[in-house]
Write an enzyme that holds these catalytic residues in place. Structure first.
Site, PDB file in Angstrom:
ATOM      1  N   GLU A   1      -1.480  -9.429   3.387  1.00 27.98           N
ATOM      2  CA  GLU A   1      -1.354  -9.997   4.591  1.00 27.98           C
ATOM      3  C   GLU A   1      -2.954 -10.274   5.214  1.00 27.98           C
ATOM      4  OE1 GLU A   1      -0.879  -6.804   3.778  1.00 27.98           O
ATOM      5  OE2 GLU A   1      -1.642  -5.399   5.418  1.00 27.98           O
TER       6      GLU A   1
ATOM      7  N   HIS B   1      -3.508  -5.510   0.294  1.00 29.05           N
ATOM      8  CA  HIS B   1      -3.143  -6.070   1.556  1.00 29.05           C
ATOM      9  C   HIS B   1      -2.898  -7.347   1.499  1.00 29.05           C
ATOM     10  CE1 HIS B   1      -2.562  -2.181   3.968  1.00 29.05           C
ATOM     11  NE2 HIS B   1      -3.702  -1.462   3.207  1.00 29.05           N
TER      12      HIS B   1
ATOM     13  N   CYS C   1       0.631  -1.183  -0.023  1.00 35.19           N
ATOM     14  CA  CYS C   1      -0.010  -0.106  -0.036  1.00 35.19           C
ATOM     15  C   CYS C   1       0.881   1.280   0.106  1.00 35.19           C
ATOM     16  CB  CYS C   1      -0.888   0.032   1.046  1.00 35.19           C
ATOM     17  SG  CYS C   1      -2.459   0.896   0.711  1.00 35.19           S
TER      18      CYS C   1
END
Ligand code: GLN
Length: 548
Positions: free
Chosen positions: A522, A520, A381
């Site tokens: 993750e 994102h 990001c």
């Protein structure tokens, strides 16, 4: 119709209720059941989107674009069930719904009260999707006795009465403090906590007790007697080396059995825990180690980036290595300008997401260091946006390249905005519009969006597919107008939104591993299914470590 498990906490906060809930969800799945986990938070914010991550931890984003509590991240990581907007609710949301209905006249002139109007609103929330799963696990935030929590406790008490007998159980988490002076585990705080719970009409079926060591039989019997639970339903939750040990540890302690007994499910299906045994084996017996530098703001440590820390661990699981992640304050080398002395020796560099200008010049230097020294770099990001700014300045000759975000913050035009404020985009077939004034929670590009990967790119090889869906949470965007200029200097725009207007991924061909992503990754990584980008990032770090 789902069976409901309500999870409450007492004595102190931060006992790991979310983790216990998530581990129980995983254990029920291991016995073949379908589950969904929910979080009910007593605070008055309407959602955590505007809460400081330093106070409340990471904002977890769901596929359907909700900004939720970080516990939903735990739930997903342990069960693999994608969380939804309707899996998290706060008092603020409940009250705001009630007040909206009142203004609309839905209550037909009645006096609006906590019981029944607020509690009914909570119960309506609990019933959403109740036909879809075997078990619905609902965690109540905070501890029993908190003023804001009362309507939730009252609602789950009523809920148990509304449902047929045996369809709801209550699990309570407490702490057994150890007094070194007398060498004793103290049960009194737990007794008081259960007393408080019973005073509001809830009798726990299962007691989970956090303690440093095992609970001796004598204390177990005492807890059972004084707290009115069965001795087998007193579960010890000892400190663990890795959170991913939790499902196996709770299983050994008999948690899932106690829960199934409380529902009188007999015979209970046998659990298959092979998946968790493999995960724990990989964590406990690594065959190497890599060192990753996470370059952020000093204050952004710990829980503010929970999912990134976990996803790195998952990358380690995939490669059977231990990941030692260190958080570096980018302002450290912003002041001295000496990036190398701080970043040398790491096997890879990660620049995570973030908001605001402070610390960004240091992160840009970190990206430059990674690019020039050929150290694996993952920019997430803001970390991608800063990598693009770095390339614009140092490769494409746009020496004053920057982000509109920083200009907006200062209220003056200082940069050539290679990163600009996005005001219109497509969500499926719908056009979403925003204005510059929309800078509060919920106004970002949020949730899952597809991206199309370029054939033959590094990322297409890593993902093994050309269409991906990843979660977003940002307001600013790399300006596609600079694509040609940047590509002629060695960057590759290897992932774009389906309409081709929004850059989703940049990479540097010829660099061992330099990837920036606008989304994102993750948030979707799991210990038993590490995200491909994190798995490959750690693989690249391992290769880098062998160069020394
Ligand atoms: N601040 C940047 C934006 O809003 C990046 C956000 C993030 O890193 N999550 O676009």
């Amino acid at each position: 119709m789902a069976r409901f498990i309500f999870i409450t906490g007492g004595v102190v906060s931060s006992l790991g209720k979310g983790l216990a809930s998530a581990a129980l969800g995983a254990l029920l799945q291991a016995r073949g059941y379908s589950v969904r986990l929910r979080k009910l938070d007593p605070y008055l914010n309407v959602d955590p989107g505007t809460m400081s991550p330093f106070e409340h931890g990471e904002v977890f984003v769901t596929d359907d674009g909700a900004e939720t509590d970080l516990d939903l991240g735990h739930y997903e990581r342990f069960t693999g069930v994608p969380a939804r907007r309707t899996d998290s609710v706060s008092s603020g949301r409940i009250y705001s719904n009630v007040l909206e209905k009142e203004r609309r006249g839905d209550y037909l002139g009645k006096t609006i009260q906590v019981i029944p109007h607020v509690t009914n609103e909570i119960k309506d929330f609990l019933r959403i999707g109740e036909d879809e799963v075997d078990f619905m696990l609902c965690e109540i935030g905070g501890t029993v006795g908190d003023i804001e929590g009362l309507p939730f406790f009252e609602a789950i008490r009523q809920f148990g009465q509304d449902k047929p007998r045996g369809q709801c159980i209550y699990m309570h988490l407490t702490l057994l403090p150890y007094l070194a002076a007398s060498g004793e585990l103290k049960t009194k705080p737990t007794q008081h906590s259960v007393k408080e719970l019973r005073a509001i009409g809830i009798a726990p079926d299962v007691l989970v007790c956090r303690s440093e060591g095992p609970i001796p039989q004598k204390e177990r019997e005492k807890l059972a007697l004084f707290c009115n639970v069965r001795p087998e339903a007193v579960i010890a939750a000892q400190d663990l080396r890795s959170i991913y040990e939790a499902p196996l540890a709770y299983h050994r302690e008999g948690l899932d059995q106690a829960v199934l007994d409380a529902f009188q499910i007999s015979p209970a299906p046998r659990p298959n825990l092979a998946k968790w045994e493999d995960v724990v084996d990989r964590i406990m017996n690594p065959e190497g180690e890599v060192h990753i530098a996470i370059v952020g703001k000093y204050t952004q440590l710990g829980d503010a980036y929970k999912s990134i820390a976990e996803a790195l661990t998952h990358g380690g699981i995939a490669n059977r290595v231990r990941v030692r992640a260190e958080w570096l304050d980018s302002e450290l080398f912003e002041k001295t300008g000496d990036v190398a002395s701080h970043l040398e020796g790491y096997d890879a560099i990660l620049v995570p997401g973030g908001f605001g200008e402070r610390g960004t010049e240091g992160k840009i230097k970190a990206a430059q260091f990674a690019r020039e020294r050929k150290v694996p770099y993952l920019g997430i990001c803001l970390g991608m946006q800063l990598a693009v700014i770095e390339a614009s300045r140092n490769l494409a000759g746009l020496t004053d390249a920057g982000s509109e975000e920083f200009d907006h913050e200062k209220g003056e035009r200082r940069f050539t905005p290679v990163i600009y404020h996005l005001k219109e985009w497509l969500e499926g077939n719908r056009t979403v519009q925003r204005s510059v004034a929309d800078d509060k929670g919920g106004t970002m590009r949020l949730g899952a969006y597809d991206a199309i990967l370029a054939a033959g790119s590094q990322v297409s090889g890593i993902y093994g597919t050309l269409t991906i869906s990843e979660r977003h949470r940002h307001r600013y965007e790399v300006d596609i107008a600079y694509r040609e200029r940047l590509e002629s200097c060695g960057l590759r725009f290897s992932g774009l939104s389906p309409d081709g207007r929004l850059p989703e991924i940049v990479e540097i061909p010829g660099h061992p591993w330099f990837i920036g992503v606008q989304y994102h990754p993750e948030l979707k990584s799991k210990p038993f299914a590490p995200h491909p980008l994190f798995a490959d990032f750690i693989r690249a770090a391992l290769e880098q470590s062998r160069l020394f």
